[in-house]
Design a protein around this motif. Structure first.
Motif, short mmCIF file in Angstrom:
data_model
loop_
_atom_site.label_atom_id
_atom_site.label_comp_id
_atom_site.label_asym_id
_atom_site.label_seq_id
_atom_site.Cartn_x
_atom_site.Cartn_y
_atom_site.Cartn_z
N MET A 94 -4.85 -19.49 -6.40
CA MET A 94 -5.82 -18.60 -7.02
C MET A 94 -5.24 -17.20 -7.05
SD MET A 94 -8.73 -17.86 -8.38
CE MET A 94 -9.89 -19.20 -8.17
N VAL A 95 -5.13 -16.64 -8.25
CA VAL A 95 -4.50 -15.33 -8.45
C VAL A 95 -5.54 -14.38 -9.04
CG1 VAL A 95 -2.65 -14.07 -9.61
CG2 VAL A 95 -2.25 -16.41 -8.80
N GLN A 96 -5.51 -13.14 -8.58
CA GLN A 96 -6.35 -12.10 -9.16
C GLN A 96 -5.51 -11.32 -10.18
OE1 GLN A 96 -7.40 -8.65 -6.74
NE2 GLN A 96 -9.54 -8.83 -7.39
N PHE A 97 -6.11 -11.05 -11.34
CA PHE A 97 -5.43 -10.33 -12.40
C PHE A 97 -6.23 -9.08 -12.77
CE2 PHE A 97 -4.40 -14.81 -12.96
CZ PHE A 97 -3.02 -14.79 -13.08
N ARG A 98 -5.49 -8.01 -13.10
CA ARG A 98 -6.11 -6.82 -13.67
C ARG A 98 -5.33 -6.43 -14.92
NH1 ARG A 98 -4.93 -1.32 -11.13
NH2 ARG A 98 -3.29 -1.48 -12.71
N LEU A 99 -6.05 -6.25 -16.02
CA LEU A 99 -5.38 -5.88 -17.27
C LEU A 99 -4.83 -4.46 -17.17
CD1 LEU A 99 -7.79 -7.29 -20.00
CD2 LEU A 99 -5.90 -8.43 -18.82
#
Length: 809
Positions: free
Chosen positions: A720-725
């Motif tokens: 599970m990875v967190q992404f921020r644009l």
């Protein structure tokens, strides 16, 4: 026909779904008996439009729809019964800017789910569908592997395949009653006009379609569904028509299907007509014509497809189809029963869903656990009150039309509202709450201030509630906020064997002192996450489990099944207490003003619950946080809830207290990377892959322990990875494709805006078998947003306060 006196399974209902369930159980060697009150397909199946699409809202539902297509393509060779199945593709066109955004996002979702899709221009639409008037057409999507088929023959082919494998299929055989032993049905009683009898059975499956609600009452379980009138016309033959793809024009509520040189034009009108009760003799029947109701849609259809203007109408058809309160069908074991299953309420997508639904249910029955993520359709999501007839008629007038309505983010149902209300409901409304609804609960989603409209204005951009969410998000991060979480489920588990049950059900160690709170999951045998909960030990023999509002019944049902004959009592106490979450850097200051209790870290550490005086009453304070800030959940009996709220609100005037809605709670938890049950974590997601192995550290003794140990040895197969644009402008919602080094590798399981991080944030799984955490982070990531690839930063730790210092400070 002579029916057997015993069977492993009795399937009730001979539409396409019942035939599929019987077919798939027969393939597993179960030799089911299918009982149909009249003739096969005589309820809804025979008049279905027969559209067979692949793309659904989740990967699991898409997987089942794709399987249905593959199955129907092979049935004729297997059984000798033609299904009329052909892949002629489908086109969906957009007439508005919002719809264009929606279908562009759906195209991205299709790519993420492995469905072949192409976004096409108006020129390309006209080339593929030359009869279409192009006025107002902005864009479209082409799904080349979508198709259509003959609904009745698909069902009859499935029935033939079931018989070939040992199933008994009996027509004109009505179920008249059942015999029980406690929660278990032991016999199904029947009559066929020449005689009557009873079949002893291990399982019963309710596949009764629009009769499913009434059959459910007989079988002892709630099946919320309502029949509605569904309209279409079939033209006379049109010279030179040729073969055409299925066409959908949702902005005009219409779909078009060419078949044998004729056109079928159907509608999902915004305000539907509920229908019932169903006459006893209903068989291959249709309902009275209501041309006035259908005429506005037909007029637009003639303008959109001018060839209809000169085509005679061969058939004007009005037939009933069954709809559920949330437009998702019902599947799985029925709460409150020991051996009753359901597959019913298919919301006008029964043909495209039946093959996959039959496969899924048969595997579920065979293995005893959900074979993959079916939470969206699990019957256990349905609270019993949802089967109320008045409720269903009110809600069904809306749900049919929602199939072709704009699927805006956070869109709320407008009908059948106000059934369940928090003890703080009026207090919230008086202070500007704009309510959403979940599982019947009215819940503050955001607060309007001053002259701001107290209503949703929907869209794909920065709506009014987006700005309110930002305001509330900031207030909680910088000061102190309060949100109402009374709707969250509360289950009290007590008795001599309560500790043993909890040790079996949960992965974390619950042998803790009374007053301690433990975050944990209930797992399945494969290590997948069945429930995401907190458990507070109240005494040596009593526990309080807090669950999401949407899964309360599901979680209770799982506990009861695990309990078996143990000496334990499980009680739903949700309505007995209101809960206010008081969160933010100034939470201790505010609560310190309303109680004399010591709230310092030594006296009240993180993960502890204790009773205190609050105002002139009593409350129980749980020190937890789902938003990543210092705070307490304030539990107070419903009779004292208003007083407790007024006391906190009065003191809050001196501490800058802000009322916060659940939209802000969601953006706050996303910044912290906290998982959401049903989106980020499901029965198909291994607890180790989800990054929650810390909550399942016990060596063994709980369901799923062996699977957890095995995955610890091999390492996660996905992370599970967190992404921020990087670009602060685009918005994320869910299901956007994740691209790793230019290739689609997955999709976002949830998304929102990180108002403290300055950009949209999402969570999603990245496949990583054999890779280290450093390998995963070494790649270049992008998220596809409505057809545009946007660079994204990836992290395995929360991007906001990665050490968790703020909520423990």
């Amino acid at each position: 026909m002579t029916l057997p006196t015993s069977a492993r399974t009795v399937v009730i209902g001979g539409g396409v779904v019942g035939c599929s369930v019987a077919y798939h159980l027969a393939k597993l060697g179960w030799n089911p008996v299918l009982l149909e009150r009249k003739r096969l397909t005589s309820g809804t199946t025979w008049h279905a439009a027969g559209l067979i699409a692949q793309l659904r809202a989740t990967p699991a539902m898409t997987r089942l729809a794709k399987y249905s297509q593959e199955l129907y393509g092979t049935l004729e060779a297997e059984t000798g019964v033609a299904t009329g199945f052909r892949r002629n593709g489908s086109i969906t066109v957009a007439l508005t800017e919002d719809r264009a955004e929606e279908i562009a996002r759906q195209a991205g979702m299709a790519r993420a789910f492995g469905v072949e899709v192409e976004e096409i221009s108006p020129t390309e639409i006209a080339a593929r569908y030359p009869h279409l008037a192009m006025e107002g057409v902005r864009s479209g999507v082409w799904l080349p592997r979508d198709g259509q088929g003959d609904p009745s023959n698909i069902a009859l082919s499935l029935a033939r395949g079931a018989r070939m494998r040992g199933a008994v299929v009996a027509e004109r055989t009505r179920v008249t009653g059942v015999r029980r032993d406690g929660a278990r049905i032991t016999h199904v009683e029947w009559e066929d006009g020449t005689g009557q009898g009873a079949i002893a059975c291990d399982h019963v499956v309710n596949c009764a379609g629009m009769w499913g609600r009434d059959l459910g009452e007989m079988l002892g379980h709630a099946v919320p569904l309502q029949a509605c009138e569904h309209f279409y016309i079939v033209t006379e033959a049109i010279d030179g028509l040729g073969r055409l793809p299925v066409l959908r024009v949702p902005d005009e509520c219409a779909y078009y299907k060419e078949d044998a040189g004729k056109m079928l034009v159907g509608a999902f009108e915004p305000v539907a007509k509920p229908w019932g009760p169903i006459p006893e003799g209903f068989e291959f029947d249709q309902l009275p014509e209501d041309f006035d109701h259908f005429e506005p849609i037909l007029e637009r259809a003639v303008e959109r497809l001018p060839i209809l203007a000169d085509a005679g109408i061969h058939t004007f058809f009005n037939g009933p189809e069954s709809f559920t309160p949330d437009d998702a069908y019902h599947l799985g074991p029925c709460p409150g029963t020991a051996n009753v299953w359901v597959a019913a309420g298919f919301n006008s997508i029964g043909i495209q869903s039946a093959g996959g639904a039959g496969l899924a249910l048969s595997q579920w029955m065979e293995g005893g656990e959900m074979p993959f993520d079916l939470m969206d359709v699990d019957i256990a999501r349905m609270e019993p009150f949802l089967s109320n007839r008045r409720y269903l008629r009110a809600r069904a007038s809306e749900t049919l039309g929602l199939l072709y309505a704009d699927h805006w983010p956070a869109r709320q149902k407008a009908t059948a509202r106000g059934v369940r209300r928090s003890p703080l409901h009026r207090e919230m409304l008086d202070r500007g709450a704009v309510m959403g609804e979940l599982a019947g609960w009215e819940r503050p989603n955001w607060f309007a201030l001053g002259d701001e409209p107290r209503a949703y204005r929907y869209g794909w951009g920065r709506t009014s509630w987006f700005m309110a969410q930002a305001r509330e998000h900031k207030a909680l991060r910088e000061g102190v906020g309060l949100y109402d979480m009374s709707s969250f489920g509360k289950l009290r588990i007590e008795g001599a064997d309560a500790a043993g049950l909890m040790a079996l059900a949960c992965g974390a160690d619950l042998e803790v002192a009374p007053g301690r709170i433990v975050y944990t999951q209930m797992l399945n045998a494969a290590g997948g996450i069945e429930a995401d909960v907190t458990v507070t030990r109240l005494s040596e023999t009593a526990f309080l489990m807090v669950t999401p509002a949407a899964t309360r019944l599901r979680d209770e049902t799982r506990l009861r099944r695990l309990a078996g004959e143990r000496r334990v009592t499980i009680t739903d106490v949700t309505a007995g207490e209101a809960v206010m979450a008081v969160m933010g850097p100034r939470a201790r200051d505010l609560l310190g003003a309303v109680t004399d209790a010591d709230l310092g870290d030594a006296a009240h550490p993180f993960g502890m619950a204790r009773e205190v005086d609050l105002g002139m009453g009593r409350a129980r304070l749980h020190r937890l946080s789902y938003v990543g800030e210092l705070g307490w959940e304030v539990y107070v009996s419903s009779d004292m809830a208003a007083h407790a709220f007024e006391t906190i609100a009065e003191a809050g005037a001196d501490h800058g207290l802000a009322l916060v809605g659940l939209h802000a709670m969601d953006s706050l938890r996303l910044e912290k990377g906290f998982r959401h049950m049903g989106h980020d974590i499901t029965p198909a997601d291994h607890v180790i892959d989800a990054g929650l192995g810390f909550a399942a550290r016990r060596a063994g003794g709980y369901v799923g322990a062996e699977a957890v140990a095995a995955r610890r040895e091999t390492g996660p197969v996905a992370r599970m990875v967190q992404f921020r644009l990087d670009d602060p402008e685009p918005l994320l919602f869910h299901a956007e494709p994740i691209l790793r080094d230019g290739e689609v590798v997955g999709h976002l399981t949830s998304g929102g805006y990180g108002h403290s991080l300055g950009g949209a944030v999402g969570l999603g799984y990245v496949p990583c078998a054999g890779e280290s955490a450093a390998d995963v982070l070494a790649s270049r990531y992008e998220i596809e947003v409505a057809g545009t690839r946007v660079a994204a930063r990836a992290s395995l730790k929360p991007m906001f306060d990665p050490g968790g210092d703020r909520m423990r400070g």
